[in-house]
Motif scaffolding. Structure first.
Motif, PDB file in Angstrom:
ATOM      1  N   TYR A  49       0.944  -1.168   0.101  1.00 43.01           N
ATOM      2  CA  TYR A  49      -0.174   0.149  -0.066  1.00 43.01           C
ATOM      3  C   TYR A  49       0.778   1.139  -0.019  1.00 43.01           C
ATOM      4  O   TYR A  49       2.029   1.152   0.599  1.00 43.01           O
ATOM      5  CB  TYR A  49      -0.869   0.067   1.113  1.00 43.01           C
ATOM      6  CG  TYR A  49      -0.364   0.545   2.657  1.00 43.01           C
ATOM      7  CD1 TYR A  49       0.189  -0.496   3.338  1.00 43.01           C
ATOM      8  CD2 TYR A  49      -0.634   1.686   3.070  1.00 43.01           C
ATOM      9  CE1 TYR A  49       0.886  -0.117   4.602  1.00 43.01           C
ATOM     10  CE2 TYR A  49      -0.131   2.125   4.221  1.00 43.01           C
ATOM     11  CZ  TYR A  49       0.657   1.214   4.985  1.00 43.01           C
ATOM     12  OH  TYR A  49       1.212   1.670   6.174  1.00 43.01           O
ATOM     13  N   ARG A  51       0.890   5.303   1.088  1.00 48.70           N
ATOM     14  CA  ARG A  51       0.144   6.085   1.788  1.00 48.70           C
ATOM     15  C   ARG A  51       0.717   7.548   1.748  1.00 48.70           C
ATOM     16  O   ARG A  51       1.841   7.583   2.258  1.00 48.70           O
ATOM     17  CB  ARG A  51      -0.276   5.834   2.948  1.00 48.70           C
ATOM     18  CG  ARG A  51      -1.393   6.364   3.874  1.00 48.70           C
ATOM     19  CD  ARG A  51      -1.678   8.085   3.980  1.00 48.70           C
ATOM     20  NE  ARG A  51      -2.600   8.161   4.796  1.00 48.70           N
ATOM     21  CZ  ARG A  51      -3.416   9.489   4.241  1.00 48.70           C
ATOM     22  NH1 ARG A  51      -2.940   9.863   2.991  1.00 48.70           N
ATOM     23  NH2 ARG A  51      -4.456   9.863   4.891  1.00 48.70           N
ATOM     24  N   HIS A  53       0.740  12.124   1.701  1.00 47.54           N
ATOM     25  CA  HIS A  53      -0.001  13.473   1.958  1.00 47.54           C
ATOM     26  C   HIS A  53       0.431  14.590   1.055  1.00 47.54           C
ATOM     27  O   HIS A  53      -0.070  15.697   1.145  1.00 47.54           O
ATOM     28  CB  HIS A  53       0.195  13.724   3.325  1.00 47.54           C
ATOM     29  CG  HIS A  53      -0.428  12.841   4.359  1.00 47.54           C
ATOM     30  ND1 HIS A  53       0.143  11.765   5.001  1.00 47.54           N
ATOM     31  CD2 HIS A  53      -1.653  12.840   5.065  1.00 47.54           C
ATOM     32  CE1 HIS A  53      -0.625  10.947   5.576  1.00 47.54           C
ATOM     33  NE2 HIS A  53      -1.786  11.858   5.604  1.00 47.54           N
ATOM     34  N   ASP A 161       8.276  16.569   2.037  1.00 46.33           N
ATOM     35  CA  ASP A 161       7.113  16.754   1.038  1.00 46.33           C
ATOM     36  C   ASP A 161       5.966  17.713   1.410  1.00 46.33           C
ATOM     37  O   ASP A 161       5.950  18.045   2.763  1.00 46.33           O
ATOM     38  CB  ASP A 161       6.204  15.170   1.197  1.00 46.33           C
ATOM     39  CG  ASP A 161       6.190  14.649   2.394  1.00 46.33           C
ATOM     40  OD1 ASP A 161       6.653  14.839   3.578  1.00 46.33           O
ATOM     41  OD2 ASP A 161       5.228  13.727   2.656  1.00 46.33           O
ATOM     42  N   HIS A 202       7.970   4.576  -1.633  1.00 49.71           N
ATOM     43  CA  HIS A 202       8.189   4.073   0.138  1.00 49.71           C
ATOM     44  C   HIS A 202       9.299   4.929   0.845  1.00 49.71           C
ATOM     45  O   HIS A 202       9.768   4.536   1.872  1.00 49.71           O
ATOM     46  CB  HIS A 202       8.373   2.685   0.057  1.00 49.71           C
ATOM     47  CG  HIS A 202       7.176   1.845  -0.513  1.00 49.71           C
ATOM     48  ND1 HIS A 202       5.999   1.921   0.295  1.00 49.71           N
ATOM     49  CD2 HIS A 202       7.044   1.468  -1.544  1.00 49.71           C
ATOM     50  CE1 HIS A 202       5.058   1.182  -0.436  1.00 49.71           C
ATOM     51  NE2 HIS A 202       5.720   0.961  -1.652  1.00 49.71           N
ATOM     52  N   ARG A 207      14.010   6.174   5.089  1.00 51.27           N
ATOM     53  CA  ARG A 207      12.736   6.315   5.544  1.00 51.27           C
ATOM     54  C   ARG A 207      13.044   5.665   7.144  1.00 51.27           C
ATOM     55  O   ARG A 207      13.893   4.909   7.484  1.00 51.27           O
ATOM     56  CB  ARG A 207      11.606   5.788   5.134  1.00 51.27           C
ATOM     57  CG  ARG A 207      11.712   3.962   5.414  1.00 51.27           C
ATOM     58  CD  ARG A 207      10.227   3.381   4.817  1.00 51.27           C
ATOM     59  NE  ARG A 207       9.034   4.191   5.363  1.00 51.27           N
ATOM     60  CZ  ARG A 207       7.700   3.798   5.160  1.00 51.27           C
ATOM     61  NH1 ARG A 207       7.568   3.005   4.118  1.00 51.27           N
ATOM     62  NH2 ARG A 207       6.857   4.144   5.741  1.00 51.27           N
ATOM     63  N   SER A 218       6.285   6.439  10.914  1.00 47.08           N
ATOM     64  CA  SER A 218       7.448   5.991   9.965  1.00 47.08           C
ATOM     65  C   SER A 218       7.640   6.771   8.868  1.00 47.08           C
ATOM     66  O   SER A 218       7.241   6.524   7.652  1.00 47.08           O
ATOM     67  CB  SER A 218       7.162   4.627   9.553  1.00 47.08           C
ATOM     68  OG  SER A 218       7.174   3.495  10.572  1.00 47.08           O
ATOM     69  N   LYS A 220       8.625   8.960   5.929  1.00 46.26           N
ATOM     70  CA  LYS A 220       9.333   8.839   4.657  1.00 46.26           C
ATOM     71  C   LYS A 220      10.163   9.874   4.271  1.00 46.26           C
ATOM     72  O   LYS A 220       9.920  10.829   4.592  1.00 46.26           O
ATOM     73  CB  LYS A 220       8.476   8.320   3.542  1.00 46.26           C
ATOM     74  CG  LYS A 220       7.581   7.153   3.643  1.00 46.26           C
ATOM     75  CD  LYS A 220       6.693   6.580   2.626  1.00 46.26           C
ATOM     76  CE  LYS A 220       5.326   7.305   2.363  1.00 46.26           C
ATOM     77  NZ  LYS A 220       4.613   6.688   1.262  1.00 46.26           N
ATOM     78  N   TYR A 241      -4.701  11.444  13.827  1.00 42.04           N
ATOM     79  CA  TYR A 241      -4.037  10.140  14.328  1.00 42.04           C
ATOM     80  C   TYR A 241      -4.166  10.018  15.744  1.00 42.04           C
ATOM     81  O   TYR A 241      -3.312   9.697  16.411  1.00 42.04           O
ATOM     82  CB  TYR A 241      -2.676   9.773  13.908  1.00 42.04           C
ATOM     83  CG  TYR A 241      -2.598   9.654  12.402  1.00 42.04           C
ATOM     84  CD1 TYR A 241      -3.134   8.487  11.774  1.00 42.04           C
ATOM     85  CD2 TYR A 241      -1.856  10.404  11.534  1.00 42.04           C
ATOM     86  CE1 TYR A 241      -3.111   8.289  10.308  1.00 42.04           C
ATOM     87  CE2 TYR A 241      -1.781  10.367  10.167  1.00 42.04           C
ATOM     88  CZ  TYR A 241      -2.421   9.238   9.561  1.00 42.04           C
ATOM     89  OH  TYR A 241      -2.529   8.933   8.293  1.00 42.04           O
TER      90      TYR A 241
END
Ligand code: MTE
Ligand code: MO
Length: 390
Positions: A49, A51, A53, A161, A202, A207, A218, A220, A241
């Motif tokens: 997967y 994920r 932002h 990011d 990833h 990371r 975690s 990245k 979260y």
């Protein structure tokens, strides 16, 4: 000056596997079909997967990449990829799970805010890298230190990011220093995933992997590590979260009342069947995954073929179908177990899975009881319906 560049738009995204189910294109959020998860103990990178932002960062020249380690340290340091690769290499098999895994099912109770995920915002990978505890020694922080010489108690990971939640700022998160300096917690600065260099999705080139903790910690595309006194004040730690009770809504929410979620709870999911399935009468075999957080292995997986009235214990397996062995070497500490159960069914019913971890924590029966406005940590018994066609 980390050598990492954050694009402000989505024109430099990496290629992705066509069978991923895309929940959001920009930022790119996608999961594999659930059946793909039980094809192998280690999830292939292209089906793992994704994920995000914001747009995926770019490394133009890996020689120029620098990780800075600063904050409450006597001698701040900038290290290159070569410096990191020169540290002892550590391999950890760990399951990464997004706190939003199974959110779509939770939103059926009552609307929740967040990207929709089915049951595959999770994957099991073999991570290779340097131990964070070893890296922190380079700036004079001892193993098992809970306070740094200058009073730091948390380790903040900062990326590059651009996230709209951070008003264009970078993604960040923190963990307690005591966890970061504990070799046994196996927190990694990973540069490899399943034996290959990390790919861009990833976290290339580096990371964080915090085993047993929700994926959100975690970080990245790691750019800097800050030793700080209080936990990270970033959006994803303070205003996202966190687990709220079902009574909290968007009018009465007070984010400061809750701690950032760290360990994930015990979870299991049936992957060999969809939510609704047409089957012929006779033998039904179910396969799925089970995992718990905080280094708690899986003690047992129960499967019901009659909607939760009676249960059979599933058999568990790890690594290319080898039988599951609970041992004290930690083989099941951070990684998931796959399970299998079978029964003969003659009537339409619900097949249900629930896992129990080594601390005897068990999944909650119903999603209603754990409903929360952000739709995180749906670990309710996993139910799939079979319609028997005579
Ligand atoms: N790190 C950065 N820099 N930006 C992000 O958006 N997403 C986090 C985490 N680290 C994120 C990040 C979340 S919420 C999860 S679940 C995991 O990364 C997902 O990791 P993956 O995409 O490698 O599966
Ligand atoms: Mo996540």
């Amino acid at each position: 000056m980390s050598g990492l560049r954050a694009p402000s738009d989505y024109s430099a995204e990496p290629p992705r596997h066509p069978s991923l189910l895309v929940n959001s294109q920009e930022p790119f959020n996608a999961e594999p079909p659930r059946a793909a998860l039980i094809e192998s103990y280690v999830t292939p990178v292209d089906l793992f997967y994704k994920r995000n932002h914001g747009p995926i960062p770019v490394v133009d020249d890996i020689e120029r990449y620098r990780l800075s380690i600063c904050g409450l340290v006597e001698k701040p340091l900038e290290i290159s990829m070569a410096d990191i690769v020169n540290l002892p290499k550590h391999i950890v098999t760990a399951t990464l799970q997004c706190a939003g895994n199974r959110r779509t099912a939770m939103s059926k109770v009552k609307t929740v805010k967040g990207v929709g995920w089915d049951v595959s915002a999770i994957g099991n990978a073999v991570w290779g890298g340097a131990k964070l505890a070893d890296v922190l020694q380079l700036v004079g922080i001892a193993k098992l230190a809970s306070v740094s010489p200058l009073g730091g108690k948390h380790v903040e990971f900062v990326s590059v990011d651009m996230c709209k939640e951070e008003k264009g700022g970078p993604y960040k998160a923190s963990i307690p220093l005591i966890q970061a300096t504990n070799s046994d917690a196996e927190v990694l600065l990973a540069y490899e995933m399943n034996g290959e260099p990390l790919n861009r999705d990833h976290g290339y080139p580096l990371r964080v992997v915090v085993p047993g903790v929700i994926g959100a910690r975690s970080v990245k595309w790691l750019s800097s590590i800050n030793i700080i006194e209080n936990e990270c004040q970033g959006f994803f730690m303070q205003r996202d979260y966190k687990m709220f009770p079902p009574t909290v809504n968007w009018e009465n929410i007070d984010w400061s009342t809750r701690r950032p979620q760290m360990d994930f709870p015990v979870q299991s999911v049936i992957c060999s069947l969809e939510e609704e399935n047409a089957v012929k009468p006779g033998k039904v075999v179910v396969h799925g995954y089970a995992v718990s957080g905080g280094g708690r292995g899986i003690e047992r997986v129960d499967v019901s073929f009659d909607g939760g009235k009676t249960w059979v214990e599933a058999t568990r397996y790890q690594k290319s179908g080898a039988p599951y062995v609970a041992d004290d070497t930690g083989s099941d500490k951070w990684g998931w177990v796959l399970f299998k159960a079978e029964a003969s069914v003659s009537r339409s019913t619900e097949i249900v899975a629930k896992a129990i971890d080594i601390a005897a924590n068990v999944q909650p029966e119903n999603v209603d009881a754990i409903w929360n406005l952000r739709g995180i940590l749906n670990t309710s018994w996993h139910r799939v319906r079979i319609h028997v066609e005579h």
